[in-house]
Design a protein around this motif. Sequence first.
Motif, short mmCIF file in Angstrom:
data_model
loop_
_atom_site.label_atom_id
_atom_site.label_comp_id
_atom_site.label_asym_id
_atom_site.label_seq_id
_atom_site.Cartn_x
_atom_site.Cartn_y
_atom_site.Cartn_z
N ALA A 122 3.82 -6.38 12.68
CA ALA A 122 3.69 -5.11 13.40
C ALA A 122 4.95 -4.28 13.21
N VAL A 123 4.78 -3.00 12.97
CA VAL A 123 5.92 -2.09 12.98
C VAL A 123 5.80 -1.29 14.27
N ALA A 124 6.79 -1.46 15.12
CA ALA A 124 6.67 -0.93 16.48
C ALA A 124 7.94 -0.23 16.91
N SER A 125 7.83 0.48 18.02
CA SER A 125 9.02 1.09 18.61
C SER A 125 8.74 1.28 20.08
N GLY A 142 7.36 -1.31 -0.27
CA GLY A 142 8.46 -2.17 -0.70
C GLY A 142 8.00 -3.61 -0.87
N LEU A 143 7.15 -4.06 0.03
CA LEU A 143 6.60 -5.43 -0.07
C LEU A 143 5.69 -5.52 -1.29
N ARG A 144 4.93 -4.46 -1.52
CA ARG A 144 4.08 -4.40 -2.72
C ARG A 144 4.95 -4.54 -3.98
N ASP A 145 6.07 -3.85 -3.99
CA ASP A 145 6.97 -3.90 -5.16
C ASP A 145 7.59 -5.28 -5.35
N LEU A 146 7.57 -6.09 -4.30
CA LEU A 146 8.06 -7.48 -4.43
C LEU A 146 6.98 -8.37 -5.01
N GLY A 147 5.83 -7.77 -5.31
CA GLY A 147 4.74 -8.54 -5.93
C GLY A 147 3.74 -9.09 -4.92
N LEU A 148 3.86 -8.65 -3.67
CA LEU A 148 2.93 -9.17 -2.66
C LEU A 148 1.68 -8.31 -2.60
N LYS A 149 0.58 -8.95 -2.17
CA LYS A 149 -0.66 -8.19 -1.93
C LYS A 149 -0.59 -7.68 -0.50
N VAL A 150 -0.67 -6.37 -0.37
CA VAL A 150 -0.35 -5.76 0.93
C VAL A 150 -1.50 -4.90 1.46
N GLY A 151 -1.71 -4.98 2.75
CA GLY A 151 -2.65 -4.09 3.43
C GLY A 151 -1.91 -3.34 4.53
N VAL A 152 -2.45 -2.20 4.92
CA VAL A 152 -1.87 -1.43 6.02
C VAL A 152 -2.97 -1.14 7.03
N LEU A 153 -2.72 -1.53 8.27
CA LEU A 153 -3.67 -1.23 9.34
C LEU A 153 -3.03 -0.25 10.32
N ASP A 154 -3.65 0.88 10.45
CA ASP A 154 -3.15 1.91 11.36
C ASP A 154 -3.72 1.62 12.75
N ALA A 155 -2.88 1.02 13.61
CA ALA A 155 -3.37 0.65 14.94
C ALA A 155 -3.14 1.77 15.95
N TRP A 223 -10.72 -7.29 4.09
CA TRP A 223 -9.34 -7.21 3.61
C TRP A 223 -9.15 -8.03 2.33
N GLY A 224 -10.01 -9.02 2.14
CA GLY A 224 -9.83 -9.90 0.99
C GLY A 224 -8.62 -10.79 1.21
N THR A 225 -7.94 -11.12 0.13
CA THR A 225 -6.77 -11.97 0.26
C THR A 225 -5.52 -11.09 0.29
N LEU A 226 -4.76 -11.24 1.35
CA LEU A 226 -3.53 -10.45 1.48
C LEU A 226 -2.36 -11.37 1.80
N ASP A 227 -1.21 -11.06 1.21
CA ASP A 227 -0.01 -11.79 1.63
C ASP A 227 0.49 -11.24 2.96
N VAL A 228 0.46 -9.94 3.08
CA VAL A 228 0.96 -9.30 4.31
C VAL A 228 0.07 -8.14 4.72
N LEU A 229 -0.25 -8.09 5.99
CA LEU A 229 -0.90 -6.90 6.54
C LEU A 229 0.13 -6.23 7.47
N VAL A 230 0.51 -5.00 7.13
CA VAL A 230 1.48 -4.27 7.94
C VAL A 230 0.71 -3.42 8.95
N VAL A 231 0.96 -3.64 10.23
CA VAL A 231 0.25 -2.90 11.27
C VAL A 231 1.17 -1.82 11.85
N ASP A 232 0.75 -0.58 11.70
CA ASP A 232 1.50 0.54 12.28
C ASP A 232 1.03 0.69 13.72
N MET A 233 1.90 0.34 14.65
CA MET A 233 1.52 0.30 16.06
C MET A 233 1.67 1.66 16.73
N PRO A 234 0.90 1.87 17.81
CA PRO A 234 1.18 3.05 18.62
C PRO A 234 2.53 2.87 19.32
#
Length: 380
Positions: A122-125, A142-155, A223-234
Amino acid sequence: MSVTAATVREKLKSIKGPEGVDLAASGKLSDIVVTDGKVFFSLTVDAAQAQAWEEVRKNAEAAVRSIPGVASVLVALTAERTGGAARSPQPSRESQRAASPRPGASPTGTARAVPGIESVIAVASGKGGVGKSTTAVNLALGLRDLGLKVGVLDADIYGPSMPRLLAVKTKPEMIGGHTLRPVEAYGMKVMSIGFLVDEETPMIWRGPMVMSAITQMLREVEWGTLDVLVVDMPPGTGDAQLTLAQQVPLAGAVIVSTPQDLALIDARRGIAMFRRVDVPVLGLVENMSYFLCPHCGKRTDIFNHGGAKAEAEKTGVPFLGEVPLDAEIRETSDSGLPVVATRPDSPHAKVYREIARRVRGELERGRTGGKVAPKIVIES
Ligand SMILES: Nc1ncnc2c1ncn2[C@@H]1O[C@H](COP(=O)(O)OP(=O)(O)OP(=O)(O)O)[C@@H](O)[C@H]1O
Ligand SMILES: [Mg+2]
């Protein structure tokens, strides 16, 4: 013939709740939102009866899906806050954010892993407008550039940012009648309520609906197979955030703060909240940390630069990096051309990639048990 809320309501007369009352007459039905054949509504029920209602929810979805012209249906099952203190829906964004069910009151289940996703972060504040969404997108890249499979969930269902930040114009496709295929942007899979409902449409969410919508975006999306799902939190540290952190299996949280004292107090609350629900804090990012003059290259510490680093040390969380206040970051972010993707050689992209590298390091440490965030219980 285009579908209207009235057609949907009419159809729902054929579906009965556990007490035998049809949905249109049940008083459980929220407003029905229809955009381009995409239908969205919720059923607010007693948490104790959630099991029985789950069947009704599915039936309602199936019935609405059968209406000619309906492209997709999302029915969220939500529970009313129990034990009093129910709040009526408020018109302002902030007060909507504050209303939520008690942690655990959601009928949508408890934290369990999402199949195929290795880590959810989660990315939070604590405070709004500090650059969470901008950080979330660039961190994900940036995580994608490290070769990871990445998803983004807008929460952030009150003010979804991903359509704008990633310049997404397409809609997620419905597959198999019930699952949404996420949108692809910059090599990442992305899901946002903003893809389903027009960004301009004011969305009134009753607190308990929040959990249900987010859970569905997490679990009913391919989502399929993901190394990381980044959640943009409210923003904020209300019950809604707490509930979310309990419901969604989080590998960790990244806290974003600006360097001002007030923002840092909020960041501290954010850290305390995640710790309280046993979510490791992966670290703190100082955003809008300093200003680098594009003309003379002179650096100015506009706010009390370095505050987040000191705060990180004080609270015992890793410091992940500082991002300057820069017009290029704002422009690229706001025009859907995130700096890490579109200007990969810029100093800003390097900053975000370094933050991503540290986040990956923290995730790995967490997995190997090398580091567990100290558990501090802070009563609020
Ligand atoms: N480092 C930065 N330099 C310049 N502008 C920035 C920076 N980070 C974010 N911004 C700008 O600040 C504004 C708010 O950023 P963003 O939407 O990412 O914040 P947020 O914390 O997600 O806000 P909210 O709480 O509303 O979700 C945007 O216009 C964004 O482009
Ligand atoms: Mg945001």
